[in-house]
Motif scaffolding. Structure first.
Motif, PDB file in Angstrom:
ATOM      1  N   LEU A 104     -10.690 -27.439 -30.842  1.00 42.12           N
ATOM      2  CA  LEU A 104     -11.513 -28.120 -31.842  1.00 42.12           C
ATOM      3  C   LEU A 104     -11.144 -27.706 -33.257  1.00 42.12           C
ATOM      4  CD1 LEU A 104     -14.963 -27.842 -30.056  1.00 42.12           C
ATOM      5  CD2 LEU A 104     -13.722 -29.966 -30.527  1.00 42.12           C
ATOM      6  N   ASP A 105     -10.781 -26.433 -33.421  1.00 37.84           N
ATOM      7  CA  ASP A 105     -10.442 -25.903 -34.745  1.00 37.84           C
ATOM      8  C   ASP A 105      -9.455 -24.757 -34.556  1.00 37.84           C
ATOM      9  OD1 ASP A 105     -10.262 -24.796 -37.269  1.00 37.84           O
ATOM     10  OD2 ASP A 105     -12.399 -24.353 -37.449  1.00 37.84           O
ATOM     11  N   THR A 106      -8.194 -25.015 -34.846  1.00 42.30           N
ATOM     12  CA  THR A 106      -7.160 -23.999 -34.622  1.00 42.30           C
ATOM     13  C   THR A 106      -7.372 -22.762 -35.482  1.00 42.30           C
ATOM     14  OG1 THR A 106      -5.708 -25.071 -36.231  1.00 42.30           O
ATOM     15  CG2 THR A 106      -5.407 -25.663 -33.902  1.00 42.30           C
ATOM     16  N   GLY A 107      -8.185 -22.860 -36.515  1.00 42.74           N
ATOM     17  CA  GLY A 107      -8.454 -21.717 -37.382  1.00 42.74           C
ATOM     18  C   GLY A 107      -9.749 -20.989 -37.043  1.00 42.74           C
ATOM     19  N   ALA A 108     -10.310 -21.245 -35.873  1.00 40.73           N
ATOM     20  CA  ALA A 108     -11.589 -20.637 -35.490  1.00 40.73           C
ATOM     21  C   ALA A 108     -11.390 -19.148 -35.207  1.00 40.73           C
ATOM     22  CB  ALA A 108     -12.175 -21.354 -34.276  1.00 40.73           C
ATOM     23  N   ASP A 109     -11.629 -18.324 -36.231  1.00 44.73           N
ATOM     24  CA  ASP A 109     -11.389 -16.879 -36.119  1.00 44.73           C
ATOM     25  C   ASP A 109     -12.199 -16.227 -35.013  1.00 44.73           C
ATOM     26  OD1 ASP A 109      -9.621 -16.991 -38.229  1.00 44.73           O
ATOM     27  OD2 ASP A 109     -11.133 -16.460 -39.717  1.00 44.73           O
TER      28      ASP A 109
ATOM     29  N   VAL B 176      -3.141 -12.168 -31.990  1.00 40.71           N
ATOM     30  CA  VAL B 176      -3.263 -11.281 -33.154  1.00 40.71           C
ATOM     31  C   VAL B 176      -2.276 -11.706 -34.252  1.00 40.71           C
ATOM     32  CG1 VAL B 176      -1.667  -9.394 -32.530  1.00 40.71           C
ATOM     33  CG2 VAL B 176      -3.731  -8.892 -33.830  1.00 40.71           C
ATOM     34  N   GLU B 177      -1.125 -12.229 -33.883  1.00 43.69           N
ATOM     35  CA  GLU B 177      -0.186 -12.696 -34.900  1.00 43.69           C
ATOM     36  C   GLU B 177      -0.732 -13.924 -35.627  1.00 43.69           C
ATOM     37  OE1 GLU B 177       3.587 -12.862 -32.849  1.00 43.69           O
ATOM     38  OE2 GLU B 177       3.937 -10.733 -33.276  1.00 43.69           O
ATOM     39  N   LEU B 178      -1.395 -14.823 -34.895  1.00 43.04           N
ATOM     40  CA  LEU B 178      -2.026 -15.971 -35.545  1.00 43.04           C
ATOM     41  C   LEU B 178      -3.171 -15.522 -36.452  1.00 43.04           C
ATOM     42  CD1 LEU B 178      -1.978 -18.526 -32.601  1.00 43.04           C
ATOM     43  CD2 LEU B 178      -0.716 -18.696 -34.762  1.00 43.04           C
ATOM     44  N   ALA B 179      -3.925 -14.533 -36.001  1.00 42.73           N
ATOM     45  CA  ALA B 179      -5.021 -14.000 -36.827  1.00 42.73           C
ATOM     46  C   ALA B 179      -4.457 -13.360 -38.097  1.00 42.73           C
ATOM     47  CB  ALA B 179      -5.843 -12.997 -36.027  1.00 42.73           C
ATOM     48  N   LEU B 180      -3.335 -12.672 -37.977  1.00 43.90           N
ATOM     49  CA  LEU B 180      -2.716 -12.058 -39.155  1.00 43.90           C
ATOM     50  C   LEU B 180      -2.180 -13.104 -40.128  1.00 43.90           C
ATOM     51  CD1 LEU B 180      -0.985  -8.927 -37.659  1.00 43.90           C
ATOM     52  CD2 LEU B 180      -2.538  -8.954 -39.624  1.00 43.90           C
ATOM     53  N   LYS B 181      -1.750 -14.250 -39.610  1.00 38.50           N
ATOM     54  CA  LYS B 181      -1.318 -15.327 -40.513  1.00 38.50           C
ATOM     55  C   LYS B 181      -2.486 -15.798 -41.360  1.00 38.50           C
ATOM     56  CE  LYS B 181       2.578 -17.313 -38.019  1.00 38.50           C
ATOM     57  NZ  LYS B 181       3.084 -18.472 -37.287  1.00 38.50           N
TER      58      LYS B 181
ATOM     59  N   LEU C 113     -10.388 -14.220 -32.023  1.00 46.05           N
ATOM     60  CA  LEU C 113     -10.631 -12.797 -31.781  1.00 46.05           C
ATOM     61  C   LEU C 113     -11.288 -12.565 -30.425  1.00 46.05           C
ATOM     62  CD1 LEU C 113     -11.707 -11.687 -35.352  1.00 46.05           C
ATOM     63  CD2 LEU C 113      -9.516 -11.297 -34.214  1.00 46.05           C
ATOM     64  N   GLY C 114     -12.139 -13.484 -30.005  1.00 45.55           N
ATOM     65  CA  GLY C 114     -12.735 -13.375 -28.677  1.00 45.55           C
ATOM     66  C   GLY C 114     -11.691 -13.501 -27.587  1.00 45.55           C
ATOM     67  N   ARG C 115     -10.804 -14.484 -27.740  1.00 46.07           N
ATOM     68  CA  ARG C 115      -9.744 -14.665 -26.739  1.00 46.07           C
ATOM     69  C   ARG C 115      -8.778 -13.489 -26.766  1.00 46.07           C
ATOM     70  NH1 ARG C 115      -5.944 -19.907 -26.733  1.00 46.07           N
ATOM     71  NH2 ARG C 115      -4.920 -18.745 -28.399  1.00 46.07           N
ATOM     72  N   LEU C 116      -8.500 -12.965 -27.948  1.00 47.34           N
ATOM     73  CA  LEU C 116      -7.641 -11.791 -28.087  1.00 47.34           C
ATOM     74  C   LEU C 116      -8.231 -10.615 -27.317  1.00 47.34           C
ATOM     75  CD1 LEU C 116      -5.518  -9.894 -29.423  1.00 47.34           C
ATOM     76  CD2 LEU C 116      -6.953  -9.904 -31.452  1.00 47.34           C
TER      77      LEU C 116
END
Length: 187
Positions: free
Chosen positions: A108-113, A136-141, A117-120
Motif C-alpha cells: 500500500l505504501d512502500t515508504g511505510a516505516d 534495513v537497507e531500505l530503511a537507511l535509504k 521495521l516490523g518486518r525487519l
C-alpha cells in the motif's frame, strides 16, 4: 487544542489530534479519554480506531488492539493500520499473519516505516538475515542519519560474516551518535 475541544461543534478532529499528541507523549489516560470521546462522535472513523489500536499496543492489551484495528480496517485500508495489525499479530505470536500484514502495508505504501521495521524485526527473529538486510537497507535509504539503523545493519552484517562491513556501520553509528556503547563492541 484544549480550547478547541471545549466547544460543541466540530470537535472531532481536534480531539483526534490531541489524542494522538497524548499517545505520542505517553500520556495514555488522556489519550484514552480523547480517543473514546472522538469515537463516540464518529464511530466509523478509521483513524480514530487505528489510534485506539496503537494505544492498546502501547498498553500491552493485544486483544484490544486487534479488535480496534479490525474496526479501523472496515473502511479504506491504510498502510499504517495494516502495519499496526502486523505488530499486534507479531506480539501475539502469529508470525505468518504478521508477515502477511507487513507485506500488505508495504504494498500500500512502500515508504511505510512502521511496516518495514516490523518486518525487519520479524525477519531477524526468524533468522532470515538476508531479508532483514534488505529491509534495513531500505530503511537507511529513507533515514540515513539513524545511528540505530546503522547498528542494526552492523549486527545483521556480523551475523552474515561480513565483519569489515559491520565495523564500517559501527563507525557510521559513532559518527552520528558518539554515545552508542554497542558500536564500540561491533568495532
Amino acid at each position: 487544542l484544549s480550547e478547541m475541544t471545549r466547544g460543541g461543534k466540530n470537535i472531532f478532529w481536534p480531539l483526534l489530534w490531541r489524542g494522538r499528541v497524548n499517545l505520542d507523549a505517553d500520556r495514555l489516560e488522556e489519550a484514552q479519554r480523547d480517543l473514546s470521546r472522538a469515537l463516540r462522535l464518529r464511530p466509523d472513523n478509521a483513524w480514530a480506531w487505528g489510534l485506539l489500536g496503537a494505544l492498546c499496543l502501547k498498553r500491552g492489551r493485544l486483544d484490544g488492539a486487534s479488535a480496534a484495528l479490525r474496526q479501523a480496517r472496515r473502511g479504506k485500508t491504510h498502510a499504517w493500520i495494516e502495519a499496526l495489525r502486523g505488530e499486534a499479530a507479531a506480539r501475539l505470536g502469529r508470525a505468518d499473519e504478521a508477515s502477511s500484514l507487513f507485506d500488505r502495508a508495504l504494498r500500500l505504501d512502500t515508504g511505510a516505516d512502521l511496516a518495514r521495521l516490523g518486518r525487519l524485526r520479524l525477519r531477524e527473529l526468524r533468522g532470515d538475515m538476508t531479508g532483514a538486510l534488505e529491509d534495513v537497507e531500505l530503511a537507511l535509504k529513507a533515514d540515513g542519519a539513524s545511528a540505530g539503523l546503522f547498528l542494526r545493519r552492523g549486527r545483521i552484517l556480523m551475523s552474515l560474516g561480513r565483519m569489515s562491513d559491520a565495523e564500517a556501520d559501527a563507525s557510521s553509528a559513532l559518527a552520528i551518535h558518539g554515545q552508542y556503547a554497542e558500536a564500540f563492541y561491533l568495532r
